[in-house]
Design an enzyme around this catalytic site. Sequence first.
Site, PDB file in Angstrom:
ATOM      1  N   SER A 112       0.843  -1.190   0.000  1.00 63.74           N
ATOM      2  CA  SER A 112       0.000   0.000   0.000  1.00 63.74           C
ATOM      3  C   SER A 112       0.888   1.254   0.000  1.00 63.74           C
ATOM      4  O   SER A 112       1.735   1.388  -0.882  1.00 63.74           O
ATOM      5  CB  SER A 112      -0.949  -0.048   1.208  1.00 63.74           C
ATOM      6  OG  SER A 112      -1.858   1.010   1.171  1.00 63.74           O
ATOM      7  N   ARG A 141     -11.721   7.183   9.504  1.00 64.71           N
ATOM      8  CA  ARG A 141     -11.469   5.754   9.490  1.00 64.71           C
ATOM      9  C   ARG A 141     -12.569   5.002   8.735  1.00 64.71           C
ATOM     10  O   ARG A 141     -12.299   4.091   7.957  1.00 64.71           O
ATOM     11  CB  ARG A 141     -11.357   5.229  10.914  1.00 64.71           C
ATOM     12  CG  ARG A 141     -11.074   3.744  11.003  1.00 64.71           C
ATOM     13  CD  ARG A 141      -9.760   3.391  10.328  1.00 64.71           C
ATOM     14  NE  ARG A 141      -9.351   2.010  10.600  1.00 64.71           N
ATOM     15  CZ  ARG A 141      -8.254   1.459  10.118  1.00 64.71           C
ATOM     16  NH1 ARG A 141      -7.462   2.157   9.313  1.00 64.71           N
ATOM     17  NH2 ARG A 141      -7.918   0.227  10.406  1.00 64.71           N
ATOM     18  N   ASP A 158      -9.756  -3.703  -5.960  1.00 65.10           N
ATOM     19  CA  ASP A 158      -9.164  -2.565  -5.238  1.00 65.10           C
ATOM     20  C   ASP A 158      -9.585  -1.258  -5.920  1.00 65.10           C
ATOM     21  O   ASP A 158      -9.240  -1.022  -7.072  1.00 65.10           O
ATOM     22  CB  ASP A 158      -7.634  -2.715  -5.253  1.00 65.10           C
ATOM     23  CG  ASP A 158      -6.927  -1.719  -4.333  1.00 65.10           C
ATOM     24  OD1 ASP A 158      -7.520  -0.682  -3.993  1.00 65.10           O
ATOM     25  OD2 ASP A 158      -5.773  -1.998  -3.965  1.00 65.10           O
ATOM     26  N   HIS A 167      -8.678  -3.486  -1.521  1.00 63.03           N
ATOM     27  CA  HIS A 167      -7.313  -3.068  -1.211  1.00 63.03           C
ATOM     28  C   HIS A 167      -6.704  -3.860  -0.042  1.00 63.03           C
ATOM     29  O   HIS A 167      -5.516  -4.166  -0.026  1.00 63.03           O
ATOM     30  CB  HIS A 167      -7.302  -1.570  -0.891  1.00 63.03           C
ATOM     31  CG  HIS A 167      -5.936  -1.028  -0.625  1.00 63.03           C
ATOM     32  ND1 HIS A 167      -4.951  -0.992  -1.593  1.00 63.03           N
ATOM     33  CD2 HIS A 167      -5.369  -0.510   0.491  1.00 63.03           C
ATOM     34  CE1 HIS A 167      -3.850  -0.469  -1.080  1.00 63.03           C
ATOM     35  NE2 HIS A 167      -4.074  -0.166   0.179  1.00 63.03           N
ATOM     36  N   ASP A 168      -7.518  -4.176   0.955  1.00 60.74           N
ATOM     37  CA  ASP A 168      -7.021  -4.891   2.142  1.00 60.74           C
ATOM     38  C   ASP A 168      -6.757  -6.375   1.914  1.00 60.74           C
ATOM     39  O   ASP A 168      -6.348  -7.073   2.857  1.00 60.74           O
ATOM     40  CB  ASP A 168      -8.040  -4.776   3.282  1.00 60.74           C
ATOM     41  CG  ASP A 168      -7.723  -3.608   4.216  1.00 60.74           C
ATOM     42  OD1 ASP A 168      -6.746  -2.881   3.946  1.00 60.74           O
ATOM     43  OD2 ASP A 168      -8.466  -3.436   5.198  1.00 60.74           O
TER      44      ASP A 168
END
Lengths: 387, 387
Positions: free
Chosen positions: B162, B231, B334, B367-368
Site C-alpha cells: 500500500s 477511518r 481494489d 485493497h485490504d
Amino acid sequence: MSALDASPDARRGDFEIVPPGSRFFALPSPFPMKRGGVLHGARLAYETWGTLNAARDNAILILTGLSPNAHAASHEGNPAAGWWEGMLGPGKAIDTARWFVVCVNSLGSCKGSTGPASIEPGTGEPYRLRFPDLSVEDGADAAHALVRALGIERLACLIGCSMGGMTALAYLLRHPGGARSHINVSGSARALPFSIAIRSLQREAIRLDPDWNQGHYDETRYPESGMRMARKLGVVTYRSALEWSGRFGRVRLDSDRRHDDEPFGLEFEVESYLEAHARRFVRQFDPNSYLYLSRSMDWFDAADYAPDAQGDRVAAALASIRIERALSIGVETDILFPLQQQEEIAEGLAAGGADARFAPQPSPQGHDAFLVDIERFGTAIGGFLAG
Amino acid sequence: MSALDASPDARRGDFEIVPPGSRFFALPSPFPMKRGGVLHGARLAYETWGTLNAARDNAILILTGLSPNAHAASHEGNPAAGWWEGMLGPGKAIDTARWFVVCVNSLGSCKGSTGPASIEPGTGEPYRLRFPDLSVEDGADAAHALVRALGIERLACLIGCSMGGMTALAYLLRHPGGARSHINVSGSARALPFSIAIRSLQREAIRLDPDWNQGHYDETRYPESGMRMARKLGVVTYRSALEWSGRFGRVRLDSDRRHDDEPFGLEFEVESYLEAHARRFVRQFDPNSYLYLSRSMDWFDAADYAPDAQGDRVAAALASIRIERALSIGVETDILFPLQQQEEIAEGLAAGGADARFAPQPSPQGHDAFLVDIERFGTAIGGFLAG
C-alpha cells in the site's frame, strides 16, 4: 380549484427552494405513509412538457434521483435549463412533440413537494424530525396519485433515474398495470451494503455537525460543514476514478487559488472540484430532507414484494411486474449502483414476460453518466421510445 | 550504545503508541527532509525476525501501509499476533528460518518512530503542526539509513505494501542498487485523483472536528468524531462492494444492538461493522500523524524521478530502476490502488531490465486483500521469494 393546481402560496419553510413555474398537486388528505403516520395537506411539485393526447396514452412520468427538482428541462414557465435539458424537449430523445412528459419532485424533498422542511399544518413550524418515516414507496404512491389526477390510467412509459429507478420499481410493484413500458436508468432493485455504507457516512457527517442540532437548525446556524462533507462524499461516488484520472490527473491549483495559510488546505484540482460542488449544494438542499431521502434508499428492497418467501426474492418480485417493454441502462464505471443491478432488473422484468433489454454503456463518468453522457444515454432512450 | 539500540525511554508524546518489544534506531542528526527542514534526534521503531547471515545477503525489508506499526508478526519480544502474522514466520511465505526480516514503522507515524506526536527536542512539547512537511521519500531515506546501519549493503528483497509500495519505489529510485529484488503489494507509482479525493475528505473530516483545534488536542479534548469519520471512509475504500454484498447483504442489527432512540442511528450490519472499525482505531492513532502521512501519499509521484521531461514520465522513472527480479501484485476489486497501477509498476520495472511479474489476484476483499487473503498473497509472495 383542482387538486392539480394547488396554491403555491402556502407558507413555505426557510429551506424549501421551489423553482419558478412549478405546479402543485394537492395529495389526497390524509395521505398514508408506508411505515406509519399520515400527511395532512401535503402536495407534490411537478412540471409538464408537451400535450396529453385525446386517448391519454402518450404520457411519460420521470422520477428523479435524490437531489433534483421537477425542472428536468426548460419550458415556457421557466426558461432556465433543467437537470436533463439535453434529454428532454422537442425532437430530443424524450420528444416532447410526441409525448406528454411529467416530472415530479419526490415526496420528502425540499423543492416544492412536502417534506421535513415544509410547514406542518396546525403547528406553523417545519416538520423537521416530526416528519413521518419516509419510504421510497411513499414517493411512488404520491406520484401515482398525481398521474391518476392528471387523467392518465396507464403511462406510456415510466422513467426512473438513480433513486427514481427504485421509486419506479415501487410504482410498478404497487400499482399493477400502471405503465406499458419502463426505462430504469442507473437504478437498482435494492440497496447493497457498499451504497448503504456511503449513505450512512453522509448522514453521519450531517448528524455530527453541531449545527445540525437534532434537526433544529436555521439560516444563522446551519450544518454547513456536515452538508459539504456529505455532498463531497456523494460526488466521489457519483463519478468515476477513470474519468477523474483523465480529467484532473495530478494537476495542482494555481498558487492564487490555494490556501497555503490553511494547514492541509486544498492543493489539487480534484479537491477544488469537490469544493465547488459542495458550495453549490449546501444551502440549496434541506439537511433533514437529505437525511430522510437518503435513508429511504437504504430501506428499499424489491424483495419485500416477492410472492414467496423462498428463492431469489428480488428476481421473483421483478418477475411479478407486468409490462410490455423495458430498458435497463447503466454504466460499467458506476460504483454506487453497479451495473449488475441494472442487469438484475432487466433479467427480472424479462422473466415476467417483458421484452426487456439490458443496455450497459461504456461511459467513463460513473453513476452520473446519465446526466452528462447524453450522447449514449439519449441514443439508447430515444431508440427505445421510438420503438 | 549503538544507534540501532537507541533509548526507548525518551519522553513520549501522549499519542505515541509503541508496541512492546520494539527496537529503536537513532537516525543521523540532523536528518534532512525532502521538502525542507530537518529533524534532530529522530528515531525509527523497528522489529526483526530471523538472523542476518554472514554474507549479509538474506535481508528483507518490509515497508508498511499508513497505519500499521512495525509489529508485522509475533516474536520473542512480543508474542502478540502482528498485522501480517499469517505471512511472516518460520516456514511461512516470508520464511524467517531463511530470511532476516526487518519491518520499520514509517517516519512520521505515531507507533514509535518520530512524528508529529513526538516530543520536539528543546521545546518539551509535541511537534504537532510544527513537524516539517513529510514526504514518502523521507520515510524511504530513513528506512535506508536503518538498513545501512544494520550492516546491509543490499537487500535481498524490498517489500512494500500500500503506502509502503510507494515508499519502496522511492527507496529504489533514491538509493540505486539498494535491493536485488522487489515485491510491490497493492501499491502505486503515484496517487490518482480518486485516491487523492478520498484522502482529502478524510483529512477534511479531521480538520472540521472542532476538537482537532489546529492540531492542539489532548486526551480530554480529542477529535474523536473526525477520526471516526476518516477511518470509516478509509474502511469503505479498503474493502470492496463485492465482499460486502456477500458478507453483510442487507442484514439488520438485532434490536438490542440498535440505537432506535437516536434519529438516523445504526440499523444495518454494515454500519455496525464500520462503527466497530472506527472505535478500534480512533484513540490508537495520532490525528496529526494521520494528516501528515495521508498528505505524503497524495504528493508522491514517481514521475518526479524521470530522466527526461517528455513522454510517460512514470514509466521512464520506473525503467530507471535496476533490480534483478520484481513482483507487482494486487487485486481486481481494489478501488483505492486500482490494479492498473500494479500493472504499470511491473511494466515499468520490466522495461528497466528486471524479470518483473504482474500478478493480479481475484480476491474479493479489495485493497485490504493482502492483509486477509493470505492464501493467495502468501502463495504468490512465497513462490517469488523461493525462486
